[in-house]
Design an enzyme around this catalytic site. Structure first.
Site, PDB file in Angstrom:
ATOM      1  N   ARG A  36       0.822  -1.221   0.000  1.00 15.55           N
ATOM      2  CA  ARG A  36       0.000   0.000   0.000  1.00 15.55           C
ATOM      3  C   ARG A  36       0.852   1.265   0.000  1.00 15.55           C
ATOM      4  NH1 ARG A  36      -4.936  -1.908   3.981  1.00 15.55           N
ATOM      5  NH2 ARG A  36      -6.097  -2.932   2.322  1.00 15.55           N
ATOM      6  N   LYS A 202     -20.523 -16.108   1.811  1.00 22.82           N
ATOM      7  CA  LYS A 202     -21.950 -15.936   2.025  1.00 22.82           C
ATOM      8  C   LYS A 202     -22.635 -15.287   0.855  1.00 22.82           C
ATOM      9  CE  LYS A 202     -21.608 -14.733   6.823  1.00 22.82           C
ATOM     10  NZ  LYS A 202     -22.160 -13.619   7.570  1.00 22.82           N
ATOM     11  N   GLY A 352     -11.539  -8.388  -1.032  1.00 29.76           N
ATOM     12  CA  GLY A 352     -10.316  -8.548  -0.255  1.00 29.76           C
ATOM     13  C   GLY A 352      -9.697  -9.923  -0.366  1.00 29.76           C
ATOM     14  N   GLY A 375     -13.075  -3.952   0.325  1.00 28.87           N
ATOM     15  CA  GLY A 375     -14.427  -3.492   0.643  1.00 28.87           C
ATOM     16  C   GLY A 375     -14.878  -2.380  -0.283  1.00 28.87           C
TER      17      GLY A 375
HETATM   18  P1  ADP Z   1     -14.010 -11.310  -0.869  1.00 30.58           P
HETATM   19  O1  ADP Z   1     -13.271 -10.737   0.320  1.00 30.58           O
HETATM   20  O2  ADP Z   1     -13.080 -11.587  -2.013  1.00 30.58           O
HETATM   21  O3  ADP Z   1     -15.187 -10.451  -1.264  1.00 30.58           O
HETATM   22  P2  ADP Z   1     -15.591 -13.048   0.774  1.00 30.58           P
HETATM   23  O4  ADP Z   1     -15.221 -12.223   1.950  1.00 30.58           O
HETATM   24  O5  ADP Z   1     -16.992 -13.002   0.297  1.00 30.58           O
HETATM   25  O6  ADP Z   1     -14.596 -12.735  -0.452  1.00 30.58           O
HETATM   26  O7  ADP Z   1     -15.330 -14.592   1.087  1.00 30.58           O
HETATM   27  C1  ADP Z   1     -14.065 -15.115   1.336  1.00 30.58           C
HETATM   28  C2  ADP Z   1     -14.137 -16.381   2.152  1.00 30.58           C
HETATM   29  O8  ADP Z   1     -15.022 -17.352   1.599  1.00 30.58           O
HETATM   30  C3  ADP Z   1     -12.805 -17.059   2.256  1.00 30.58           C
HETATM   31  O9  ADP Z   1     -12.288 -16.849   3.540  1.00 30.58           O
HETATM   32  C4  ADP Z   1     -13.116 -18.544   1.985  1.00 30.58           C
HETATM   33  O10 ADP Z   1     -12.523 -19.414   2.926  1.00 30.58           O
HETATM   34  C5  ADP Z   1     -14.610 -18.596   2.085  1.00 30.58           C
HETATM   35  N1  ADP Z   1     -15.174 -19.716   1.307  1.00 30.58           N
HETATM   36  C6  ADP Z   1     -15.045 -19.961   0.001  1.00 30.58           C
HETATM   37  N2  ADP Z   1     -15.643 -21.115  -0.333  1.00 30.58           N
HETATM   38  C7  ADP Z   1     -16.178 -21.634   0.790  1.00 30.58           C
HETATM   39  C8  ADP Z   1     -16.924 -22.825   1.097  1.00 30.58           C
HETATM   40  N3  ADP Z   1     -17.230 -23.713   0.152  1.00 30.58           N
HETATM   41  N4  ADP Z   1     -17.291 -23.021   2.384  1.00 30.58           N
HETATM   42  C9  ADP Z   1     -16.985 -22.116   3.340  1.00 30.58           C
HETATM   43  N5  ADP Z   1     -16.299 -20.988   3.119  1.00 30.58           N
HETATM   44  C10 ADP Z   1     -15.886 -20.746   1.860  1.00 30.58           C
HETATM   45 MG    MG Z   2     -13.893 -10.580   2.407  1.00 33.09          MG
END
Ligand code: ADP
Ligand code: MG
Length: 395
Positions: A36, A202, A352, A375
């Site tokens: 960063r 989620k 993230g 975010g």
């Molecule tokens: P981002 O930060 O890229 O937007 P999210 O915060 O929505 O992504 O989700 C990231 C998390 O989702 C990771 O920590 C990963 O472990 C979890 N994840 C991915 N696939 C699964 C799964 N099948 N079951 C449980 N958790 C999962």
């Molecule tokens: Mg995330």
């Protein structure tokens, strides 16, 4: 981008107050990852080359409105000084008479770094008097902290309005401009075929994003924990997989309205515990028995995704496709990262954990754009207004 940038204002001989995102990981009193800080260098150097005096400010960690000695900015100033090859004076607060005096005494070409803005509760409260004190330090306000732009805090939002009230300019820095330009293109005018890939834990966090994307993209590939809720909506038993019961009706509606544009995994990696060393098998999504949970997409799904990505001109990816933090369940995410790295398309990684996964695979520089703020990028891609950007001068 319809906002003014530092290229639109005369900064020569002026004091520029620059909000950067120096919220870096620290380890034993030193900066553990300076990505960063590096990302802010073009703006800082641009200002110094034009004879501005540069006053930098950032938050660091979560001090909750109090002075937390371990979250002082000193290690950041030291690292920045090494990278810039010139002294960076660290001040011990960000407002007040002593700070004002120190800043008044600055010469063009000098750099100071103010103390962690979150040592003051007024920062997160976006307190107008505090924002005015920050604004009083400078002639021009520059926001280069894309990663904090989704928060309306005093150093990101209030200060922009406060400096304008004093007749000063509030403009975007070069990093902010780059982030908004790349992401803006993906949102407003993606070249088609436009394929989106969504994963992550989620679905509830991202329902509005799914709906948004389904209106704009040609195909939507879904994996990760998010896919489980769709499987449930299709009537599959998903064992002990992460599922959001509340979101099942929404998933059902989305399946109906999206038709063949929504593509789900055709095989999944399941495990008998949420553990890297658990027993694992590859099965069809409707073959997950109780005691087992889906932790990754399977190899056939990677092939399915590969054909769905064929010919795409724009690819937007958010959310890991499995629990990539566990090496045994990272392969789906890594395989898709490799697919994207080999494409001619514009590839954008929002979020993230997704960006972390791509970096971990060593493929970040093979993508068109990996935003510095997870975010903020997600909110922007969802079509939300970033308050700190909205507060800058119109271009
Ligand atoms: P981002 O930060 O890229 O937007 P999210 O915060 O929505 O992504 O989700 C990231 C998390 O989702 C990771 O920590 C990963 O472990 C979890 N994840 C991915 N696939 C699964 C799964 N099948 N079951 C449980 N958790 C999962
Ligand atoms: Mg995330």
């Amino acid at each position: 981008m319809n906002k003014k940038t530092i290229r639109d204002v005369d900064v020569s001989g002026k004091r520029a107050l620059v909000r950067v995102d120096f919220n870096v990981p620290l380890q034993e009193g030193t900066v553990a990852d300076d990505t960063r800080i590096q990302a802010a260098l073009p703006t800082i150097e641009y200002l110094l080359d034009r004879n501005a005096a540069v006053i930098l400010m950032s938050h660091l960690g979560r001090p909750k409105g109090q002075i937390v000695p371990e979250l002082r900015m000193d290690p950041v100033a030291a690292r920045l000084s090494e990278l810039l090859g010139r002294p960076v004076k660290k001040l011990d607060d960000c407002v007040g008479p002593e700070i004002e005096a120190a800043v008044q005494a600055m010469q063009p070409g000098e750099v100071v770094l103010l103390e962690n803005t979150r040592f003051h509760p007024q920062e997160k409260a976006n307190d107008p008097a505090f924002a005015a004190q920050l604004a009083a330090l400078a002639d021009v306000y520059v926001n280069d902290a894309f990663g904090a732009a989704h928060r309306a805090h005093a150093s990101t939002e209030g200060v922009a309005r406060a400096i304008r009230e004093r007749g000063g300019a509030a403009v975007a820095g070069l990093l902010m401009e780059r982030e908004l330009t790349f992401l803006g293109r993906a949102v407003e005018n993606p070249e088609h075929p436009f394929v989106a890939i969504l994963g992550g834990a989620k679905i509830s966090d991202k329902i509005s994003f799914v709906e948004e994307l389904l209106e704009r993209c040609d195909r939507l590939l879904v994996g990760g924990g998010m896919a489980n809720t769709f499987f449930k909506a299709m009537g599959f038993g998903v064992g002990d997989s992460l599922v959001e019961e509340d979101a099942v009706p929404t998933a059902q509606a989305l399946l109906k309205s999206s038709g063949s544009r929504l593509i789900l995994p055709v095989d999944v990696v399941i495990a008998d515990a949420f553990d890297n060393d658990a027993r694992a098998r590859v099965v069809a999504p409707n073959e997950v028995s109780s005691g087992w949970r889906i932790l990754d997409i399977g190899p056939k799904t990677v092939t399915t995704f590969e054909s769905a990505l064929g010919g795409a001109k724009t690819v937007l990816w958010n959310g890991p496709l499995g629990v990539f933090e566990m090496p045994n369940f990272a392969e789906g995410t890594r395989a898709v990262a490799r697919l994207l790295a080999g494409m001619e398309a514009t590839t954008i990684i929002g979020g993230g954990e997704s960006a972390a996964a791509v970096r971990q695979a060593g493929l970040a520089d093979r993508m068109t754009h990996v935003p510095t703020g997870g975010g903020a990028s997600l909110e922007f891609l969802e079509g939300k207004t970033l308050p700190a950007v909205a507060a800058l001068d119109e271009g």
